[in-house]
Design an enzyme around this catalytic site. Sequence first.
Site, PDB file in Angstrom:
ATOM      1  N   SER A 130      28.994 -84.418 -56.435  1.00 27.94           N
ATOM      2  CA  SER A 130      28.181 -85.024 -55.378  1.00 27.94           C
ATOM      3  C   SER A 130      28.511 -86.501 -55.301  1.00 27.94           C
ATOM      4  O   SER A 130      28.564 -87.189 -56.329  1.00 27.94           O
ATOM      5  CB  SER A 130      26.692 -84.821 -55.668  1.00 27.94           C
ATOM      6  OG  SER A 130      25.901 -85.409 -54.660  1.00 27.94           O
ATOM      7  N   HIS A 153      28.921 -89.333 -47.416  1.00 29.09           N
ATOM      8  CA  HIS A 153      28.403 -88.361 -48.385  1.00 29.09           C
ATOM      9  C   HIS A 153      29.380 -87.209 -48.462  1.00 29.09           C
ATOM     10  O   HIS A 153      29.983 -86.803 -47.465  1.00 29.09           O
ATOM     11  CB  HIS A 153      27.029 -87.846 -47.927  1.00 29.09           C
ATOM     12  CG  HIS A 153      26.687 -86.497 -48.476  1.00 29.09           C
ATOM     13  ND1 HIS A 153      26.884 -85.331 -47.750  1.00 29.09           N
ATOM     14  CD2 HIS A 153      26.182 -86.105 -49.670  1.00 29.09           C
ATOM     15  CE1 HIS A 153      26.503 -84.294 -48.471  1.00 29.09           C
ATOM     16  NE2 HIS A 153      26.082 -84.724 -49.638  1.00 29.09           N
ATOM     17  N   HIS A 168      36.894 -86.517 -38.448  1.00 30.41           N
ATOM     18  CA  HIS A 168      36.824 -85.110 -38.059  1.00 30.41           C
ATOM     19  C   HIS A 168      38.215 -84.472 -37.992  1.00 30.41           C
ATOM     20  O   HIS A 168      38.369 -83.292 -38.345  1.00 30.41           O
ATOM     21  CB  HIS A 168      36.108 -84.971 -36.722  1.00 30.41           C
ATOM     22  CG  HIS A 168      34.619 -85.086 -36.825  1.00 30.41           C
ATOM     23  ND1 HIS A 168      33.824 -84.014 -37.149  1.00 30.41           N
ATOM     24  CD2 HIS A 168      33.780 -86.148 -36.671  1.00 30.41           C
ATOM     25  CE1 HIS A 168      32.554 -84.394 -37.183  1.00 30.41           C
ATOM     26  NE2 HIS A 168      32.505 -85.691 -36.897  1.00 30.41           N
ATOM     27  N   HIS A 204      27.563 -96.422 -50.413  1.00 32.33           N
ATOM     28  CA  HIS A 204      26.929 -97.436 -49.569  1.00 32.33           C
ATOM     29  C   HIS A 204      27.769 -98.713 -49.677  1.00 32.33           C
ATOM     30  O   HIS A 204      28.078 -99.165 -50.777  1.00 32.33           O
ATOM     31  CB  HIS A 204      25.494 -97.697 -50.015  1.00 32.33           C
ATOM     32  CG  HIS A 204      24.609 -96.494 -49.941  1.00 32.33           C
ATOM     33  ND1 HIS A 204      24.181 -95.965 -48.751  1.00 32.33           N
ATOM     34  CD2 HIS A 204      24.083 -95.700 -50.919  1.00 32.33           C
ATOM     35  CE1 HIS A 204      23.407 -94.908 -48.984  1.00 32.33           C
ATOM     36  NE2 HIS A 204      23.346 -94.721 -50.287  1.00 32.33           N
TER      37      HIS A 204
END
Length: 292
Positions: free
Chosen positions: A114, A128, A162, A118
Amino acid sequence: MSQVFDTQKQTASAWFRCLRDDIVAAFESLEDRHASDAPAGRFEVTQTTRASDDGADAGGGLMSVMRGGRVFEKVGVNVSTVYGQLGEAAQKSMAARGVPGMDSDPRFWASGISLVAHMQNPHAPAVHMNTRMFWTPHAWWFGGGSDLNPCIEYDEDTAHFHAEQKAHLDPHGADLYPELKAWADEYFYIPHRHRARGVGGIFMDDRCTGDWEADFALTQDIGRAFLPAYVPLVDKRRNTVWTEADKDAQLVHRGLYAEYNLVYDRGTKFGLATGHDANAVLMSLPPMAKWV
C-alpha cells in the site's frame, strides 16, 4: 492442494516486497536528483507486528515512511503479510460479499503493498497505489489499483497516467482497462462531497477467475504500471513555481483525501478491524490538511 496454496502465497508475498523495494529506490532517486539545499529525503523503515487475541504471532510487515523530503512531504510504502482468524464483524462482512464457509472456518491470510504520496509542490500530484492477495480455506482473490490525486489538474498528466495503465492492462484483454477504470471512478467517489477525490485510475477487488496464475499476472502488471505512470509526472512538476494560493488549494484537497480514507476506504477498515499496527494502517493520512 494446501502445498500449492502455500507456494502461491509465498510467491505473492515476495512479489509485493520486490515491488516495494523498486518503488522505494525510485522515490529516493527522485529526492537525489531534485536540486535543493535541504538534505535528500530517505525512508525510515519500521518492522510492524501483529498478534492474535491469545498473543500468538499473526504476521506483520514493513512500514517505510519518508517525511520532509525535497520532493515528498510525506510518502509511505507499506508491505504486510498477516494471518489468523477473522473476528465476528469481519466474518459477517466477508460472508455478505459472497465468501463461503466463513462461519465454519474463519481463518484468513492476506498480503499486499500500500502506497500513498503527498508532495511538497502543489503542482506535483498526490497518488495512491495498492495491490493485495487474500486467502481463506474456501476462497482466494486479488485486488488493488492506483489513482492520481492532483490538487491542480493538468489534462496531459491525467492522460499520461491513464495511458500507462491501459498499456499494461491491454495484454490481459482489451475490455479490462475500461472495466477497471469505471470501477475506480465509482470506488473513489466521495458521496457526501458529490465529487471524485482525484482524476481516477484503475481498481479491482474480489478478482478470482479460477486461474490463479492469470489473476496474479494481472496484479503484477497493475503494480508494474505504477512507476512509469507516476514518476514522469513528478519529474515534470517538481520544479514548477507555486504560490500560497496553490498551497492552500493543496491543503483543502488533502482534506478530501483524509475524509475518504477514514470514512470509506475498505483497506483502512480492514486493517483496523483485524488489529494491524494503527500507524501503518493510517500511514495514508496527509501530514497537513485544511477544511474551510
